[in-house]
Motif scaffolding. Sequence first.
Motif, PDB file in Angstrom:
ATOM      1  N   GLY A  53       0.824  -1.207   0.000  1.00 48.82           N
ATOM      2  CA  GLY A  53       0.000   0.000   0.000  1.00 48.82           C
ATOM      3  C   GLY A  53       0.854   1.252   0.000  1.00 48.82           C
ATOM      4  N   HIS A  54       1.920   1.246   0.818  1.00 53.60           N
ATOM      5  CA  HIS A  54       2.837   2.393   0.833  1.00 53.60           C
ATOM      6  C   HIS A  54       3.523   2.549  -0.525  1.00 53.60           C
ATOM      7  CE1 HIS A  54       2.465   3.390   5.060  1.00 53.60           C
ATOM      8  NE2 HIS A  54       2.696   2.129   5.419  1.00 53.60           N
ATOM      9  N   ALA A  55       3.965   1.428  -1.093  1.00 52.03           N
ATOM     10  CA  ALA A  55       4.620   1.485  -2.401  1.00 52.03           C
ATOM     11  C   ALA A  55       3.666   2.001  -3.468  1.00 52.03           C
ATOM     12  CB  ALA A  55       5.155   0.111  -2.788  1.00 52.03           C
ATOM     13  N   ALA A  56       2.417   1.534  -3.400  1.00 52.03           N
ATOM     14  CA  ALA A  56       1.410   1.987  -4.364  1.00 52.03           C
ATOM     15  C   ALA A  56       1.197   3.486  -4.245  1.00 52.03           C
ATOM     16  CB  ALA A  56       0.094   1.242  -4.137  1.00 52.03           C
ATOM     17  N   ARG A  57       1.133   3.978  -3.020  1.00 51.46           N
ATOM     18  CA  ARG A  57       0.939   5.420  -2.820  1.00 51.46           C
ATOM     19  C   ARG A  57       2.073   6.201  -3.469  1.00 51.46           C
ATOM     20  NH1 ARG A  57      -0.735   6.727   2.995  1.00 51.46           N
ATOM     21  NH2 ARG A  57      -2.820   6.539   2.101  1.00 51.46           N
ATOM     22  N   GLY A  95       8.698  -6.309  -5.419  1.00 48.04           N
ATOM     23  CA  GLY A  95       8.849  -5.756  -6.754  1.00 48.04           C
ATOM     24  C   GLY A  95       8.319  -4.337  -6.850  1.00 48.04           C
ATOM     25  N   TRP A  96       7.194  -4.071  -6.195  1.00 48.54           N
ATOM     26  CA  TRP A  96       6.629  -2.717  -6.225  1.00 48.54           C
ATOM     27  C   TRP A  96       7.505  -1.743  -5.437  1.00 48.54           C
ATOM     28  CZ3 TRP A  96       1.296  -0.714  -7.254  1.00 48.54           C
ATOM     29  CH2 TRP A  96       0.659  -1.451  -8.253  1.00 48.54           C
ATOM     30  N   ILE A  97       8.039  -2.196  -4.319  1.00 45.41           N
ATOM     31  CA  ILE A  97       8.944  -1.328  -3.542  1.00 45.41           C
ATOM     32  C   ILE A  97      10.188  -0.999  -4.363  1.00 45.41           C
ATOM     33  CG2 ILE A  97      10.404  -1.197  -1.488  1.00 45.41           C
ATOM     34  CD1 ILE A  97       8.326  -3.045  -0.104  1.00 45.41           C
ATOM     35  N   ASN A  98      10.751  -2.015  -5.010  1.00 43.87           N
ATOM     36  CA  ASN A  98      11.932  -1.788  -5.839  1.00 43.87           C
ATOM     37  C   ASN A  98      11.622  -0.876  -7.027  1.00 43.87           C
ATOM     38  OD1 ASN A  98      13.431  -3.438  -4.163  1.00 43.87           O
ATOM     39  ND2 ASN A  98      13.203  -5.259  -5.441  1.00 43.87           N
ATOM     40  N   ALA A  99      10.422  -1.023  -7.586  1.00 49.67           N
ATOM     41  CA  ALA A  99      10.029  -0.168  -8.706  1.00 49.67           C
ATOM     42  C   ALA A  99       9.970   1.293  -8.278  1.00 49.67           C
ATOM     43  CB  ALA A  99       8.672  -0.615  -9.252  1.00 49.67           C
ATOM     44  N   LEU A 100       9.410   1.528  -7.103  1.00 48.39           N
ATOM     45  CA  LEU A 100       9.351   2.895  -6.580  1.00 48.39           C
ATOM     46  C   LEU A 100      10.754   3.450  -6.366  1.00 48.39           C
ATOM     47  CD1 LEU A 100       7.899   5.356  -5.417  1.00 48.39           C
ATOM     48  CD2 LEU A 100       7.631   4.097  -3.255  1.00 48.39           C
ATOM     49  N   ALA A 101      11.625   2.639  -5.820  1.00 44.62           N
ATOM     50  CA  ALA A 101      13.004   3.088  -5.571  1.00 44.62           C
ATOM     51  C   ALA A 101      13.713   3.439  -6.876  1.00 44.62           C
ATOM     52  CB  ALA A 101      13.773   2.001  -4.822  1.00 44.62           C
ATOM     53  N   ARG A 102      13.567   2.597  -7.885  1.00 46.11           N
ATOM     54  CA  ARG A 102      14.243   2.856  -9.160  1.00 46.11           C
ATOM     55  C   ARG A 102      13.725   4.128  -9.820  1.00 46.11           C
ATOM     56  NH1 ARG A 102      17.117  -0.595 -11.960  1.00 46.11           N
ATOM     57  NH2 ARG A 102      17.909   1.408 -12.720  1.00 46.11           N
TER      58      ARG A 102
END
Length: 450
Positions: A53-57, A95-102
């Motif tokens: 949810g945090h990553a999505a935000r 994967g979503w957390i890593n996507a946000l980081a990249r």
Amino acid sequence: MIKNDICGCPVTLTSSVALEAWNGVIHGLLSHGRETPVHLGRAMDEEPDFAMGHAARGLFCLMTGRAEVIAPAHAALAAARTAAQNTPVTMRETGWINALARWLEGSPTGAIACVEEVLSALPHDTLSAKLSHGIRFMLGDSAGMRRSIERVLPAHNNSHPCVGYLMGCHAFTLEETGDYEQAERIGRRGLMFAPDDAWGLHAVAHVCDMTARAADGIALIEGNTAAWEGSNNFRYHVWWHKALLHIERGEFDVALGLYDAQIRADKTDDYRDISNATSLLMRLELEGMDIGPRWEELADFSENRVEDGCLVFADLHYLLALTGADRGPARDAMTARFARDCAKSTDMAARVDAPGTAALAGLNAFSEGKYDTAFLNLAAARPLMPTIGGSYAQRDVFERMTIDAGLRAGYYDATKAILHDRLKQRGGHIDRFAATRFERLNTARDIAAE
């Protein structure tokens, strides 16, 4: 505890209330619904340590293309990482957390790679497919959009709850890669599974635009209001498509009426709303219409976006407003910022360098009546313009300006070549703009010969 969401994919949620809210997020994102942020807020209130949810935000923030969301996106990344340390997470959430980081590192292409890793393991994950689709759209990667969607199509049979929305995405990728007949067929079929799929409806509207079938496009939009009337500001984009179709029929007053009553009914500064407005006004001006003081309101918002630098697509539409309202200092500031951004080493900086810098110079010259300089710069930018993002229909405003600059500057052979290339992109379908410009070209050549 791990539950499965409506995509049939795992999420680390413990309560049925949070899961219902998360499913609302998925449906909202796929349908461009107004309540998506509300659903996400409810899910996070119920389970504050929900890492995905945090990553999505954070990812949803970045997709708005605004500089002020970068700080909240960083905060969302920090919260997602903390949550992942406190609670074991799935590879999908990682994967979503890593996507946000990249993406925050300046590499939306890296973000796509992270999401595609998720899709390799979970091809039935419509939410991740939509995320990859959306980021690729912002980068103008139409071929990549199509490959990505077609890789996961086999995992979406007719019983998949989200199959209609994936069909809508597929229809759009087919349209953007020139397969108009199949795009329309799949887009219309998708609406049977997901009647509220604004994106799928708009994909078929794109087909009608590219194949010069204004009456069919208008009927489609008017006959499927359930697909888009309840959507978020994407509904303004559907109104924009309707206005373009009226321009195709020479109904300029109708298009301007839609601008006032619908497209700018809410005076927002969302870059997508600004791009709708500025590109429509420019199209009308190119047809000789006096649009009055409407540039001023758009320029007021655009002056505040001069230093954003999030998307070249957005920047060039802000510039249309600044030139339309003759905001010289703001135009100069954006030119200076483009020069600074070229030195950076990010995905977007490369697009600022080419085609952004040449396109910016061309648009500025066009506004000053320096059509020779405008044409040379816009024509130089043209081969790489798809990389700024958006669709063919959206970028066509720059194509039209290039052609008109060429006609006004007397570059008849080069302009004819661009007209024919534009015709080829549209599958040989001659729209009103092409017909009138071929006529002007022939008239100009006759006069020059005399």
